[in-house]
Motif scaffolding. Sequence first.
Motif, mmCIF file in Angstrom:
data_model
loop_
_atom_site.group_PDB
_atom_site.id
_atom_site.type_symbol
_atom_site.label_atom_id
_atom_site.label_comp_id
_atom_site.label_asym_id
_atom_site.label_seq_id
_atom_site.Cartn_x
_atom_site.Cartn_y
_atom_site.Cartn_z
ATOM 1 N N VAL A 398 0.529 -1.552 -0.128
ATOM 2 C CA VAL A 398 -0.075 -0.146 -0.254
ATOM 3 C C VAL A 398 0.400 1.357 0.159
ATOM 4 C CG1 VAL A 398 -1.648 1.550 1.383
ATOM 5 C CG2 VAL A 398 -1.688 -0.770 0.832
ATOM 6 N N PHE A 399 1.944 0.977 0.942
ATOM 7 C CA PHE A 399 2.631 2.665 1.012
ATOM 8 C C PHE A 399 3.560 2.652 -0.635
ATOM 9 C CE2 PHE A 399 2.446 1.572 5.195
ATOM 10 C CZ PHE A 399 1.608 2.563 6.333
ATOM 11 N N VAL A 400 4.132 1.338 -0.645
ATOM 12 C CA VAL A 400 4.829 1.585 -2.097
ATOM 13 C C VAL A 400 4.114 2.541 -3.289
ATOM 14 C CG1 VAL A 400 6.652 0.198 -1.625
ATOM 15 C CG2 VAL A 400 4.741 -0.825 -3.071
ATOM 16 N N ASN A 401 3.087 1.995 -3.217
ATOM 17 C CA ASN A 401 1.847 2.617 -4.390
ATOM 18 C C ASN A 401 1.905 4.156 -3.758
ATOM 19 O OD1 ASN A 401 1.185 0.632 -6.438
ATOM 20 N ND2 ASN A 401 -0.714 -0.361 -4.702
ATOM 21 N N HIS A 402 2.282 4.907 -3.024
ATOM 22 C CA HIS A 402 1.883 6.280 -2.475
ATOM 23 C C HIS A 402 3.032 6.554 -3.318
ATOM 24 C CE1 HIS A 402 1.681 9.944 -0.308
ATOM 25 N NE2 HIS A 402 0.792 9.821 0.069
ATOM 26 N N PRO A 403 2.456 8.001 -3.737
ATOM 27 C CA PRO A 403 3.609 8.923 -4.999
ATOM 28 C C PRO A 403 4.786 9.502 -4.144
ATOM 29 C CG PRO A 403 1.345 9.891 -5.095
ATOM 30 C CD PRO A 403 1.398 8.986 -3.879
ATOM 31 N N ALA A 404 4.820 9.717 -2.707
ATOM 32 C CA ALA A 404 5.768 10.177 -2.312
ATOM 33 C C ALA A 404 6.880 9.234 -1.876
ATOM 34 C CB ALA A 404 5.319 11.075 -1.505
ATOM 35 N N VAL A 405 6.647 7.803 -1.892
ATOM 36 C CA VAL A 405 7.216 7.269 -0.833
ATOM 37 C C VAL A 405 7.956 6.265 -1.987
ATOM 38 C CG1 VAL A 405 7.213 4.593 0.686
ATOM 39 C CG2 VAL A 405 5.467 6.595 1.152
ATOM 40 N N ARG A 406 9.451 5.901 -1.698
ATOM 41 C CA ARG A 406 10.203 5.294 -3.000
ATOM 42 C C ARG A 406 9.981 4.098 -2.100
ATOM 43 N NH1 ARG A 406 15.204 4.950 -2.264
ATOM 44 N NH2 ARG A 406 15.448 6.778 -0.634
ATOM 45 N N GLU A 407 9.733 3.943 -1.198
ATOM 46 C CA GLU A 407 10.165 2.164 -0.673
ATOM 47 C C GLU A 407 9.435 2.567 0.837
ATOM 48 O OE1 GLU A 407 15.151 0.868 -0.997
ATOM 49 O OE2 GLU A 407 15.034 2.746 0.430
ATOM 50 N N ALA A 408 9.761 1.047 1.186
ATOM 51 C CA ALA A 408 8.693 1.117 2.399
ATOM 52 C C ALA A 408 8.862 -0.205 3.333
ATOM 53 C CB ALA A 408 7.602 1.143 2.213
ATOM 54 N N ASP A 437 0.992 12.631 9.758
ATOM 55 C CA ASP A 437 0.618 11.036 10.013
ATOM 56 C C ASP A 437 -0.635 10.950 9.382
ATOM 57 O OD1 ASP A 437 3.523 10.677 11.004
ATOM 58 O OD2 ASP A 437 2.815 10.968 13.044
ATOM 59 N N ALA A 438 -1.487 12.164 10.116
ATOM 60 C CA ALA A 438 -2.451 11.817 9.648
ATOM 61 C C ALA A 438 -3.024 11.353 7.682
ATOM 62 C CB ALA A 438 -3.827 12.743 9.836
ATOM 63 N N ALA A 439 -2.071 11.980 7.314
ATOM 64 C CA ALA A 439 -2.033 11.373 5.560
ATOM 65 C C ALA A 439 -2.397 10.322 5.219
ATOM 66 C CB ALA A 439 -1.822 13.028 4.575
ATOM 67 N N LEU A 440 -1.197 9.884 5.465
ATOM 68 C CA LEU A 440 -0.711 7.980 5.822
ATOM 69 C C LEU A 440 -1.598 7.453 5.849
ATOM 70 C CD1 LEU A 440 3.442 8.680 6.713
ATOM 71 C CD2 LEU A 440 2.099 7.879 3.678
ATOM 72 N N GLU A 441 -2.389 7.565 7.441
ATOM 73 C CA GLU A 441 -3.348 6.989 7.893
ATOM 74 C C GLU A 441 -4.507 6.955 7.313
ATOM 75 O OE1 GLU A 441 -5.981 6.165 12.234
ATOM 76 O OE2 GLU A 441 -4.010 7.183 12.511
ATOM 77 N N PHE A 457 4.369 6.027 11.752
ATOM 78 C CA PHE A 457 5.557 6.429 10.422
ATOM 79 C C PHE A 457 6.872 6.892 10.879
ATOM 80 C CE2 PHE A 457 0.096 6.588 10.129
ATOM 81 C CZ PHE A 457 0.099 5.638 9.586
ATOM 82 N N VAL A 458 8.085 6.730 10.071
ATOM 83 C CA VAL A 458 9.097 7.049 10.860
ATOM 84 C C VAL A 458 9.874 7.284 9.393
ATOM 85 C CG1 VAL A 458 10.857 6.791 11.904
ATOM 86 C CG2 VAL A 458 9.309 5.609 12.779
ATOM 87 N N TRP A 459 9.969 8.468 9.233
ATOM 88 C CA TRP A 459 10.510 8.211 7.798
ATOM 89 C C TRP A 459 12.525 7.888 7.940
ATOM 90 C CZ3 TRP A 459 8.399 9.432 3.232
ATOM 91 C CH2 TRP A 459 6.502 9.653 3.362
ATOM 92 N N VAL A 460 12.999 8.439 7.240
ATOM 93 C CA VAL A 460 14.098 7.285 6.939
ATOM 94 C C VAL A 460 14.926 7.400 5.568
ATOM 95 C CG1 VAL A 460 14.489 5.162 8.663
ATOM 96 C CG2 VAL A 460 14.332 5.071 6.227
#
Length: 482
Positions: A398-408, A437-441, A457-460
């Motif tokens: 689900v996360f890797v389909n988000h346009p702002a996420v490269r990998e999860a 966080d609210a948008a990611l949830e 949710f932790v950004w690295v």
Amino acid sequence: MPVLTCPIREGARSHPEAEALTFAGRSWSYGALDAEVSRWVAALQAQGVGAGERVASLATNHVASVCLFWALGRLGAVLAPLNARLTAAELAPMVEDLQPRLTLALGALVERLPGARPLEAFADAVTSPASTCLPLDASSPRVVLFTSGTTGRPKGAVLTEGNFRASSRASAANLGAPPSPRWLGTLPLFHVGGLAMLTRTAYAGGCLVLHERFDAEAANRAIDAEAVSHASLVATTLERVLDARGDRPMPSSFALALIGGGPVPVPLLARARAAGLRALQTYGLTEACSQVTTERPDDADGRTAGVPLPGVEVRIVGAGGEVLGPGREGDVEVRGPTVMAGYWQRPEASREAMRDGWLRTRDVGVLDARGRLTVLSRRTDLIVRGGENLYPAEIEAVFVNHPAVREAAVVGFPDGRWGEVPVAFLAPRPGRERPGDAALEAWCRQSLAGFKTPARFVWVEALPRNAMGKVERTVLRRHPLH
């Protein structure tokens, strides 16, 4: 039992002028490669290497690794290709397990393998090639490949001549491969995927277009200028090929790419199709000689890892070993001629991994009514939240389909109320604003039940990976959450 012989020798007899290998601007026909392998046979014999003995090598992709593999086969000896990304401390227990007759390493890596001879110059002094080419049978060991060892001391999977030939036949039957495929070799030859490309091209009389490492621009040049028909990639390298390619159309000579290493984002597959690059998802593991399931070219929607290859069986079993029907989640087990002979010098581990001929993969998955496999998680990655099983791969997809996420990556953290809760570690896509966080949830809840939504949710900047490129979840579990 049929007698099997070296396919490079067979090719030199039946199509000596056909191209067998390209590397670093050079090309070898089957006739020329046969002569080169014969020199390596003589060099190995001079060092006392004989049937059943092991030779350890430490190298990135190189023509010398190709010659070594085929030369050892002619002697009935066994290759143990070690991961070139490992440290000397990590390599030492593997060499101790192997007790090799000979150790070889590329010059830049020699210091990591005490006592190793330089690989690239090993056969340089040979002036008289050896004609030795012993017959093999399907049970003849060919390689010992060490698993990544994320759950303990690495184990060496013993793969046989029969394993490689069966894998090659099954893959060709599924893909409808051309008679002489040209496979882009960017996966390392110390990995089962790289060895699968090496062997399947030789068995089919094709050509391995070998690159020292993956480079998107070089991969595209090979696709355009060297008539590459097939490639094996993962999601990140597929994306890099597409980024580097821009709007150039794919040539008609390119048939398809196999995509392994986990679920592929749906938008990425759609982008590949729009660019004319047919990409098929696949699931495999070292102990089954690479591919286990792969999408069929005429029935690929990117939603599963496809059906078992011809001649390979896959089943889902419950905790008590009972076979489960379609739609029911359980442990993935594999049976067929591609399954390893066992683990080197580890009889107890071999018995634990094999049950009544079935390989217990330790992966969790589900088969649909059409026999297509979806891999949900490694058993050791399973998260149990308040009695509910959560599968990281499902949440990560689900996360890797988000346009702002490269990998999860999603891992479980202890929780006083629920026992465990999922925490998502996200690497951002360059040039995109990081959502809160609210948008990611909210994004998660479009596709997932509430109990599957991560608690944090932790950004690295990037996910930690081991030498095989797998996410190191143990490292993430030690990551501070504040």
